[in-house]
Enzyme design. Structure first.
Site, PDB file in Angstrom:
ATOM      1  N   GLY A  46      40.736  42.012  96.245  1.00  0.00           N
ATOM      2  CA  GLY A  46      41.080  40.688  95.732  1.00  0.00           C
ATOM      3  C   GLY A  46      42.535  40.629  95.308  1.00  0.00           C
ATOM      4  O   GLY A  46      43.166  41.663  95.066  1.00  0.00           O
ATOM      5  N   GLN A  51      49.935  37.801  90.860  1.00  0.00           N
ATOM      6  CA  GLN A  51      50.295  39.121  91.384  1.00  0.00           C
ATOM      7  C   GLN A  51      51.381  39.051  92.453  1.00  0.00           C
ATOM      8  O   GLN A  51      51.970  40.071  92.810  1.00  0.00           O
ATOM      9  CB  GLN A  51      49.058  39.834  91.959  1.00  0.00           C
ATOM     10  CG  GLN A  51      48.040  40.197  90.894  1.00  0.00           C
ATOM     11  CD  GLN A  51      46.890  40.969  91.487  1.00  0.00           C
ATOM     12  OE1 GLN A  51      45.934  40.386  91.984  1.00  0.00           O
ATOM     13  NE2 GLN A  51      46.996  42.287  91.483  1.00  0.00           N
ATOM     14  N   CYS A  88      43.457  48.029  90.185  1.00  0.00           N
ATOM     15  CA  CYS A  88      44.179  46.784  90.434  1.00  0.00           C
ATOM     16  C   CYS A  88      45.452  47.100  91.220  1.00  0.00           C
ATOM     17  O   CYS A  88      46.145  48.074  90.912  1.00  0.00           O
ATOM     18  CB  CYS A  88      44.529  46.144  89.097  1.00  0.00           C
ATOM     19  SG  CYS A  88      45.485  44.632  89.250  1.00  0.00           S
ATOM     20  N   LEU A  89      45.761  46.267  92.199  1.00  0.00           N
ATOM     21  CA  LEU A  89      46.971  46.480  93.006  1.00  0.00           C
ATOM     22  C   LEU A  89      48.236  46.402  92.151  1.00  0.00           C
ATOM     23  O   LEU A  89      49.262  46.960  92.522  1.00  0.00           O
ATOM     24  CB  LEU A  89      47.041  45.457  94.144  1.00  0.00           C
ATOM     25  CG  LEU A  89      45.967  45.595  95.232  1.00  0.00           C
ATOM     26  CD1 LEU A  89      46.043  44.411  96.191  1.00  0.00           C
ATOM     27  CD2 LEU A  89      46.091  46.907  95.982  1.00  0.00           C
ATOM     28  N   HIS A 130      37.482  39.859  87.709  1.00  0.00           N
ATOM     29  CA  HIS A 130      38.784  40.542  87.591  1.00  0.00           C
ATOM     30  C   HIS A 130      39.919  39.586  87.979  1.00  0.00           C
ATOM     31  O   HIS A 130      40.918  39.467  87.267  1.00  0.00           O
ATOM     32  CB  HIS A 130      38.756  41.784  88.496  1.00  0.00           C
ATOM     33  CG  HIS A 130      40.052  42.532  88.596  1.00  0.00           C
ATOM     34  ND1 HIS A 130      40.183  43.864  88.240  1.00  0.00           N
ATOM     35  CD2 HIS A 130      41.277  42.154  89.049  1.00  0.00           C
ATOM     36  CE1 HIS A 130      41.438  44.248  88.441  1.00  0.00           C
ATOM     37  NE2 HIS A 130      42.124  43.236  88.941  1.00  0.00           N
ATOM     38  N   GLU A 131      39.736  38.887  89.099  1.00  0.00           N
ATOM     39  CA  GLU A 131      40.797  37.973  89.563  1.00  0.00           C
ATOM     40  C   GLU A 131      40.921  36.776  88.623  1.00  0.00           C
ATOM     41  O   GLU A 131      42.023  36.308  88.353  1.00  0.00           O
ATOM     42  CB  GLU A 131      40.517  37.496  90.992  1.00  0.00           C
ATOM     43  CG  GLU A 131      40.412  38.598  92.047  1.00  0.00           C
ATOM     44  CD  GLU A 131      41.529  39.615  91.996  1.00  0.00           C
ATOM     45  OE1 GLU A 131      42.668  39.264  91.646  1.00  0.00           O
ATOM     46  OE2 GLU A 131      41.252  40.797  92.301  1.00  0.00           O
ATOM     47  N   HIS A 134      43.118  37.570  85.796  1.00  0.00           N
ATOM     48  CA  HIS A 134      44.551  37.499  86.121  1.00  0.00           C
ATOM     49  C   HIS A 134      45.098  36.095  85.847  1.00  0.00           C
ATOM     50  O   HIS A 134      46.232  35.942  85.406  1.00  0.00           O
ATOM     51  CB  HIS A 134      44.796  37.825  87.608  1.00  0.00           C
ATOM     52  CG  HIS A 134      44.927  39.284  87.905  1.00  0.00           C
ATOM     53  ND1 HIS A 134      45.935  40.068  87.390  1.00  0.00           N
ATOM     54  CD2 HIS A 134      44.189  40.103  88.696  1.00  0.00           C
ATOM     55  CE1 HIS A 134      45.807  41.307  87.847  1.00  0.00           C
ATOM     56  NE2 HIS A 134      44.756  41.359  88.637  1.00  0.00           N
TER      57      HIS A 134
HETATM   58 NI    NI Z   1      44.028  42.989  89.707  1.00  0.00          NI
END
Ligand code: NI
Length: 153
Positions: A46, A51, A88-89, A130-131, A134
């Protein structure tokens, strides 16, 4: 389409609350198309707009056979619990156990401005939560009850 840079932990953009999308236009479509490319390239599950440095309420989730685009999303219902390792990226090389709902119902708009609702479970439910966080300027690390380290080979 273009690959965008993924912002890393420590950048203030990740700690801000995102604004709702008001115009479903070509610019939004471009953003979502770029995010899809960026997510594929990064091999993630995701990706949220902050991000890639854009403070709008947009995220995408890769379901394997297709991607969900969630504009102005809401998580309208949750049930159950799961505790799994998450990453997480934007937070490279850090993983930890987070407890999330096992199921959730996501209500959002697609790029065309059409509203939809989808029921998600397990990894997909975890990813949606999670997203969503953000978009509220929150990283998963604040929910971790135990960090894990993987042996490097
Ligand atoms: Ni993330």
């Amino acid at each position: 389409m273009a690959i965008r840079n993924i912002v890393k932990d420590g950048d203030p953009v990740l700690a801000k609350r995102c604004r709702p999308v008001e115009q479903f236009d070509a610019r939004l479509e471009q953003l979502v198309a770029d995010m899809k490319e960026t997510l594929k390239k990064a091999n993630g599950v995701g990706l949220a707009a902050p991000q890639v440095g854009v403070l709008k309420r947009v995220f995408i989730i890769d379901l394997g056979d297709r991607m969900i685009e969630a504009i102005n999303p809401e998580i309208v219902k949750t049930s159950g619990k799961q505790r799994e390792v998450e990453g997480c990226l934007s937070v490279p090389n850090r993983w930890g156990y987070v407890t999330r709902p096992k199921h959730c119902t996501l209500r959002a708009y697609n790029c065309k401005g059409e509203q939809y609702e989808i029921k998600l479970s397990n990894l997909e439910a975890r990813c949606a939560c999670h997203e969503y966080d953000h978009l509220e300027g929150q990283l998963f690390t604040r929910l971790v009850d135990e960090f894990v380290t993987f042996e490097k080979e």
